[in-house]
Structures are given as structure tokens and as C-alpha cells.
Scaffold this active site. Structure first.
Site, PDB file in Angstrom:
ATOM      1  N   ILE A   1       5.242   7.515   0.714  1.00 24.92           N
ATOM      2  CA  ILE A   1       4.695   8.781   1.221  1.00 24.92           C
ATOM      3  C   ILE A   1       5.811   9.824   1.325  1.00 24.92           C
ATOM      4  O   ILE A   1       5.672  10.970   0.884  1.00 24.92           O
ATOM      5  CB  ILE A   1       4.019   8.584   2.604  1.00 24.92           C
ATOM      6  CG1 ILE A   1       2.693   7.837   2.438  1.00 24.92           C
ATOM      7  CG2 ILE A   1       3.784   9.933   3.292  1.00 24.92           C
ATOM      8  CD1 ILE A   1       2.042   7.433   3.743  1.00 24.92           C
TER       9      ILE A   1
ATOM     10  N   GLY B   1       0.819  -1.198   0.000  1.00 21.39           N
ATOM     11  CA  GLY B   1       0.000   0.000   0.000  1.00 21.39           C
ATOM     12  C   GLY B   1       0.856   1.252   0.000  1.00 21.39           C
ATOM     13  O   GLY B   1       2.072   1.205  -0.192  1.00 21.39           O
ATOM     14  N   LEU B   2       0.189   2.375   0.244  1.00 23.36           N
ATOM     15  CA  LEU B   2       0.899   3.656   0.277  1.00 23.36           C
ATOM     16  C   LEU B   2       1.494   3.812   1.677  1.00 23.36           C
ATOM     17  O   LEU B   2       0.878   4.382   2.558  1.00 23.36           O
ATOM     18  CB  LEU B   2      -0.090   4.778  -0.051  1.00 23.36           C
ATOM     19  CG  LEU B   2       0.499   6.147  -0.377  1.00 23.36           C
ATOM     20  CD1 LEU B   2       1.420   6.093  -1.571  1.00 23.36           C
ATOM     21  CD2 LEU B   2      -0.633   7.148  -0.621  1.00 23.36           C
ATOM     22  N   HIS B   3       2.705   3.248   1.858  1.00 26.49           N
ATOM     23  CA  HIS B   3       3.289   3.232   3.201  1.00 26.49           C
ATOM     24  C   HIS B   3       4.329   4.341   3.355  1.00 26.49           C
ATOM     25  O   HIS B   3       4.416   5.257   2.537  1.00 26.49           O
ATOM     26  CB  HIS B   3       3.852   1.847   3.531  1.00 26.49           C
ATOM     27  CG  HIS B   3       4.986   1.421   2.647  1.00 26.49           C
ATOM     28  ND1 HIS B   3       6.290   1.484   3.042  1.00 26.49           N
ATOM     29  CD2 HIS B   3       4.999   0.927   1.382  1.00 26.49           C
ATOM     30  CE1 HIS B   3       7.069   1.046   2.065  1.00 26.49           C
ATOM     31  NE2 HIS B   3       6.309   0.707   1.043  1.00 26.49           N
ATOM     32  N   MET B   4       5.112   4.247   4.421  1.00 21.49           N
ATOM     33  CA  MET B   4       6.002   5.351   4.779  1.00 21.49           C
ATOM     34  C   MET B   4       6.951   5.780   3.643  1.00 21.49           C
ATOM     35  O   MET B   4       7.138   6.964   3.418  1.00 21.49           O
ATOM     36  CB  MET B   4       6.845   4.972   6.017  1.00 21.49           C
ATOM     37  CG  MET B   4       6.042   4.785   7.274  1.00 21.49           C
ATOM     38  SD  MET B   4       5.174   6.261   7.828  1.00 21.49           S
ATOM     39  CE  MET B   4       6.382   6.961   8.945  1.00 21.49           C
TER      40      MET B   4
END
Lengths: 581, 97
Positions: B27, B21-24
Site C-alpha cells: 500500500i 494480501g494488499l498489506h501495509m
């Protein structure tokens, strides 16, 4: 309002403002600033953020070079998050509009956002709250600098909330300033639990994660009778608890009427009921409740939070205070039991060991530090001339260790005799039975000592190989486990055959549900936290030895700790329903 | 009050293909790139309120898992370049290089 459930470890109800102790031991202060300072405070916040960002960037480069970009990126993320305009905006708004000090603003904003994050179902995202706490820590460090806000400098009474409290943190707390403890981790026999008992304040441990939801200063209710923590209670709940606080007081008053009555069973068998203490002033706690003596005088407090080892005079001072207070009643002084969980800086650094609980601790440590050991022995011997003193060695695991201790004691006695210092020559010597090897060899050990004291906390932990403060395995740690009970039988039998006294001084002896079982197993001496004395006495006075023997017999047929505890809880509920939760 | 900027508003729908997913890490990369542009950047997950694309906390709050469809909106003088650079980050299947 939020309600959390944990393990009740010290009875009572307390209501007060929260003090959150973080993992580095300093608290997050709830502080407000003067209106005129707003601009300066915002500036202070901005500078701290700037410094923290710079530090994160430095870490990013250093770590990337050392371990690779992937690891350095963690710090890049921190730097980016610290500059998040919505985050910074929220913090500044708290300072500019609500006069929050920068630290308090940081803590509130981070916690609020972390909580939102933790509510996500997908752990990929909810677990990222940990990164926010790292950021909080970094910002607070830059704001507070080295001075921190030490928990030893409290100005108003609070409810202390922490993940876990280390012995040195609890020792640093001013008891007058603490209403109650509540911790995320820990079990019935954790240090926090023991300390709460000592300080006679309500405590709940093993609550699981909840610190995210709290800011310093929030109103908290700790219900140490039921194991409940309530955050920001509504008016109705608050009223209910105010009442509960009074009712609990009444039950406690009822028990105090027992003070002058002996611990006598219904069929007139006298049971000796001693108190466990740590601090000299607790001798009073024992006497107030009509204890027959002090069954366990822990001496670790003399070593904690000190830069140098205590002198012989400091030892003597502490011991003589208690011995004098007790008049002719027995005082069993345990030699230093430091190491592993109870760590003092000046002694060997046992925390560097890979497995401290199986390492150099307690009597093992003393046998390696003879100066320290002899200093304590001299003071105990000197105090023995003032009253009825006994000496006890902790964590003995072999016969050889016990013989070494006795040899050293003989040397110290010789020294004192030569110096013409008076002491009790026939000072009774005992050993604690808290390692399975000692329990198994109890018949051999019994020939060499005057008494046994079974330390169930360690005996349970070592028998089941389970750390009582590790929530993942804490369920294995259970004094009612049949394996532990078999060892208890062996020790009690060995003591009886050799005609020496035997007592139990672990937390188990202060748990009302085990009293009948212990009597049934043949124990006639128990040592408990002073505040448990009335309860345990009440049970003793409500049963006959025949009934107790039947309970022990029934328990010996049960196969699991759960069955044992369920059965004992049921039996005890019939006698004293108030004490069974 | 929003000041109107010269330039145009560009939108693109992007499906997250990164299994994490859109993780650290994405991001961080996204925010660092977005900061270089003058354009306003916003992201929006199916019918939810759009969030500021320059706020890492906002992006994390989207909790965009693999398969999530995000509406990227860029508005400003350098919108075209921004849309291009930012889409590339969102579309990347992995950040473990």
C-alpha cells in the site's frame, strides 16, 4: 449504544462523560475552540502533521540503516498514512465545521477509522488498527508537546477509561473528579480494583478491547454490580440505570443499619471484622461501618508520587491520625510493600528487573535500605504510644528474613529508649503470609510472632504462578483453588497450635462467597475493604459455626477451583442472594 | 464537479497473488508511486464503490486478500505510465526483499 461485559470489582452504578487515558498517561481532551480560531487551529493541525511526517521519515532512514529497509518501511507507512487526504480532510472538517480542537479532531477521526478497520474478519487487516493508534499518538504528541494533558488536572467529574491504570496514575487522580473506572485488562485483584474499592466508586475491569469505540466526552454507564459498561446509552437504558442507581442506594442503606450490631454468628461466636485502608482519611470509612479496627494499614501512598523519601514526621503524622481516630481499637500498620507493581521512582528501580514479582520488593527492599526501614519503624513505634498499634512485615519468605526484621526493630527500640522517646514496648509484631514458602513454614514462623495475616492476593498469585492482571492467565488466579485452600489450612492450624491470632486481609476476605468457608476453616478474624464490612457482617450474622464447618468439609472434597466457587456461590445465594452476581 | 483532463481512461483487472494480501508495504509503495503521477487513480473490488488510489487508508479498507480481483482505473495525461507502474506493484508476489 454498545454494551460490554467485564468483571465487576467495586459495586455501584455511575453515569458520566468518558475520559480516555492512553498508554502514555495523558488524556485525549475533548475541547472546542472559538469560531474565530478555526483558521489558526487548522494551521496548528497542519503543522503537527508536517512535523510528525518529518519525524516518521527520519525514523524510516535511521531504522533502515540500522535494521534494514523492511523495518524502516513501517515508518514510511506511517508517513504516507498521515498525509492521506481523506484522513486529513476529515480532521480539518471537524475543526472548520464543528469547532473541534485539533487534538480532539485527530482522536475522533483516527478512532472512527480504526473501528471500521477492526471490523474486518481477516486479522491481517483488522490488526492494522494498531498502526492508526501509533499515528494518533505521534500526532497528539506533536500537538500537545511535553505539557500533555495530565490526568491529575481534571476540571469536571468523569468516568475514567483505560487499558490499565498504573498505581501512580490512580494515585494522581482526584477522587472527587472520578465517578467510576473501567479498564480493558485487569482482574478482581488488580490495582484498579483495589483503588476503586478504596475510593468507593464503581469499577469494571477485564472488559477486553473497547477503547477504540470511545471518544472523550461520550456518555458512559458503569454498572459495578453486574460488570457492565454501556457506551452512549439510549434514553430507555439511561432511565433504567438512573433507577438502578437509586435501588442500589436502598440496599446499601439497609446494610448501614447493621453498623452498631456486632459480627456475631447465630450461635454467638464473635468474629473480629477489621477494615483495610491506604489513606488516613479512610479510617472514617471503617468507623462509619462499625469496624472493630484497622486490620491492614498500607503505607505505600507515603512513597508514591514523591521526589524524596517521606520523613519520619510525615510517617508519624499519617499514623497518628489513624491511631487517634480509632480510639483504643487496634491499628495494624504494614511496613513498606513497594516494588514490582507499586513502583516509586526514588527507591531502587525494580522495574528494570527481568522478573519484578520475584525480585527485590517489599520487605526484601526494606532490608536492603535500612535507613528507609528504620525511619518507618521509628514512626510506627512513636505512634504506638497513642493507642493500640501493631506492626506487620509483608512478603516474608524465610525465617531468617523475619529474624532480621526483628533484630532491626530491636535496634530502633534501643535508639528510642536512649533518646527518651516513649513507645509501646510490647508492640505486637506480625508477619504476612503471602509467599507459599511462608505458608509451608508457618509452624516455625508462628513461634516468632504475635499474629499472622494471610495476604491472599499474593499467595494466590505465587501459588498458581499466574499474574492476576494478565488476561491470558487470569483465569488460573483463583482464591478458591484447592491448592490455595490447603495452604490456608496449614497456616490456620499452625497459628492455632501456637496460640497466636490469624486473620485474612486479601481481597478474598471481602468476597461474600468465601466468608462461610473462611469461618469453617477456623478463622475468627477478617480484614476487608471498608465498603465490604456490612455485607460480610450480614453473612456472619446469618450462619452458625457448625454450618460453616460443614461448608469447609464439603469444599475439601472438591477437586477444582470451579467446583469450589460454584458450590460456594450456591450456598451463599441461599443466605444473601443480593450479594451473589 | 470533476474537471475533465486531457488523455484517456485506462483500466486493468489485477489478481492479488501476495499471500499477505494488499498489506501495509505494498500500500505504501503504491501510494508513493501514485502520488508522482498527475492522473487520477482509483481501485475497485468486485462491485464495490471505487476508492481513491492515492489514499492509503482507502486501500487498506479494501482488505484485498490473496486471490482478490481489483479493477485499477487510471485517468489523466500520464495514464499509460501510471497504469504500468502501479500494476507492477499490485502484481508483485512478495515485498520481503
Amino acid at each position: 449504544m454498545e454494551i460490554k461485559r467485564g468483571i465487576p470489582v467495586s459495586p455501584g452504578v455511575a453515569i458520566g462523560p468518558a475520559l480516555v487515558v492512553d498508554t502514555e498517561g495523558f488524556r485525549i481532551p475533548q475541547r472546542f475552540i472559538d469560531r474565530k480560531q478555526r483558521r489558526d487551529e487548522v494551521q496548528r493541525l497542519r503543522e503537527a502533521i508536517k512535523a510528525a511526517v518529518a519525524e516518521a521519515r527520519e525514523n524510516q532512514e535511521a531504522i533502515s540503516a540500522k535494521l534494514g529497509k523492511k523495518y524502516g518501511d513501517i515508518f514510511a507507512a506511517h508517513a504516507v498514512f498521515m498525509q492521506d487526504q481523506s484522513l486529513v480532510g476529515e480532521m480539518e472538517a471537524l475543526v472548520k465545521e464543528q469547532d473541534h480542537a485539533a487534538e480532539y479532531a485527530v482522536s475522533r477521526v483516527i478512532r472512527r477509522n480504526a473501528k471500521t478497520l477492526e471490523s474486518h474478519n481477516n486479522t491481517l487487516f483488522s490488526s492494522r488498527a494498531a498502526d492508526l493508534f501509533d499515528i494518533e499518538k505521534s500526532l497528539l504528541r506533536h500537538l500537545l508537546g511535553e505539557r500533555g494533558e495530565l490526568i491529575s488536572h481534571l476540571k469536571e467529574p468523569v468516568v475514567v477509561l483505560a487499558h490499565d491504570l498504573t498505581p501512580s496514575e490512580t494515585a494522581a487522580l482526584d477522587p472527587k473528579m472520578v465517578f467510576a473506572f473501567a479498564t480493558e485488562s485487569g482482574g478482581r485483584a488488580s490495582h484498579t480494583a483495589i483503588m476503586a474499592g478504596v475510593l468507593e466508586i464503581p469499577a469494571v475491569v477485564g472488559l477486553g478491547r473497547f477503547l477504540t469505540d470511545v471518544s472523550g466526552g461520550d456518555e458512559i454507564i458503569v454498572d459495578g454490580n453486574r460488570g457492565v459498561l454501556i457506551l452512549n446509552p439510549d434514553e430507555e437504558t439511561r432511565k433504567r440505570y438512573e433507577q438502578a442507581r437509586q435501588v442500589f442506594g436502598t440496599f446499601a442503606t439497609g446494610l448501614s443499619e447493621l453498623r452498631d450490631k456486632p459480627a456475631l454468628t447465630k450461635d454467638d461466636v464473635r468474629v473480629t471484622l477489621h477494615g483495610n485502608i491506604e489513606f488516613p482519611q479512610e479510617a472514617e470509612h471503617c468507623l462509619e461501618r462499625g469496624a472493630d479496627g484497622v486490620g491492614l494499614y498500607r503505607t505505600e501512598f507515603l512513597y508514591l508520587n514523591k521526589k524524596t523519601d517521606p520523613t519520619e514526621e510525615e510517617h508519624y503524622e499519617a499514623y497518628s491520625t489513624v491511631v487517634r481516630a480509632l480510639g483504643g481499637k487496634p491499628v495494624i500498620i504494614r511496613t513498606l510493600d513497594l516494588g514490582a507493581d507499586k513502583f516509586a521512582t526514588q527507591v531502587e528501580k525494580s522495574h528494570l528487573e527481568r522478573n519484578p514479582f520475584l525480585g527485590l520488593r517489599s520487605v526484601r527492599l526494606c532490608l536492603r535500605n535500612l535507613t528507609l526501614f528504620k525511619t518507618q519503624m521509628r514512626a510506627i513505634l512513636r505512634a504506638s504510644s497513642l493507642g493500640n498499634v501493631r506492626m506487620m512485615f509483608p512478603m516474608v519468605s524465610t525465617l531468617l528474613e523475619l529474624r532480621q526484621c526483628k533484630m532491626i526493630l530491636a535496634e530502633v527500640k534501643e535508639d528510642l529508649e536512649e533518646e527518651g522517646i516513649s513507645f509501646q514496648r510490647k508492640l505486637p509484631i506480625g508477619t504476612m503470609i503471602e509467599v507459599p514458602s511462608a505458608a509451608i513454614m508457618a509452624d516455625e514462623l508462628a513461634r516468632e510472632v504475635d499474629f499472622f495475616s494471610i495476604g491472599t492476593n499474593d499467595l494466590v498469585q505465587y501459588t498458581l504462578a499466574a499474574d492476576r492482571t494478565n488476561e491470558n492467565v487470569a483465569a488460573l488466579y483463583n482464591p478458591g483453588d484447592p491448592a490455595v485452600l490447603r495452604l490456608l489450612r496449614m497456616v490456620i492450624d499452625a497459628a492455632q497450635k501456637n496460640n497466636i491470632e490469624v486473620s485474612v486481609c486479601g481481597e478474598m476476605s471481602g468476597e461474600p462467597i468465601y466468608t462461610m468457608l473462611l469461618l469453617g476453616l477456623g478463622l475468627r478474624q477478617l480484614s476487608v475493604t471498608p465498603q465490604n464490612i456490612p455485607e460480610i457482617k450480614k453473612i456472619i450474622r446469618s450462619v452458625t459455626i457448625d454450618e460453616a464447618k460443614k461448608v469447609a468439609q464439603e469444599v475439601s472434597r472438591l477437586e477444582t477451583a470451579r467446583d469450589v466457587n460454584n458450590y460456594l456461590r450456591e450456598i451463599t445465594r441461599r443466605i444473601l442472594p443480593e450479594v451473589v452476581s | 464537479m470533476r474537471v475533465a483532463m486531457p488523455g484517456n481512461t485506462l483500466r486493468r483487472s489485477i489478481t492479488i497473488v501476495n499471500p499477505q494480501g494488499l498489506h501495509m508495504r505494498p500500500i505504501t509503495a503504491f501510494v508513493e508511486v501514485a502520488a508522482k503521477f498527475k492522473s487520477r487513480v482509483s481501485l475497485c473490488k468486485q462491485n464495490e464503490t471505487p476508492i481513491d488510489g492515492k489514499s492509503p487508508l482507502g486501500l487498506l479498507g479494501l482488505a484485498a486478500e490473496e486471490g482478490a480481483v481489483l479493477e485499477l482505473e487510471v485517468d489523466g495525461p500520464d495514464a499509460e505510465q501510471a497504469l504500468c507502474a502501479l500494476s507492477e506493484i499490485l502484481e508483485k508476489p512478495s515485498f520481503d526483499d
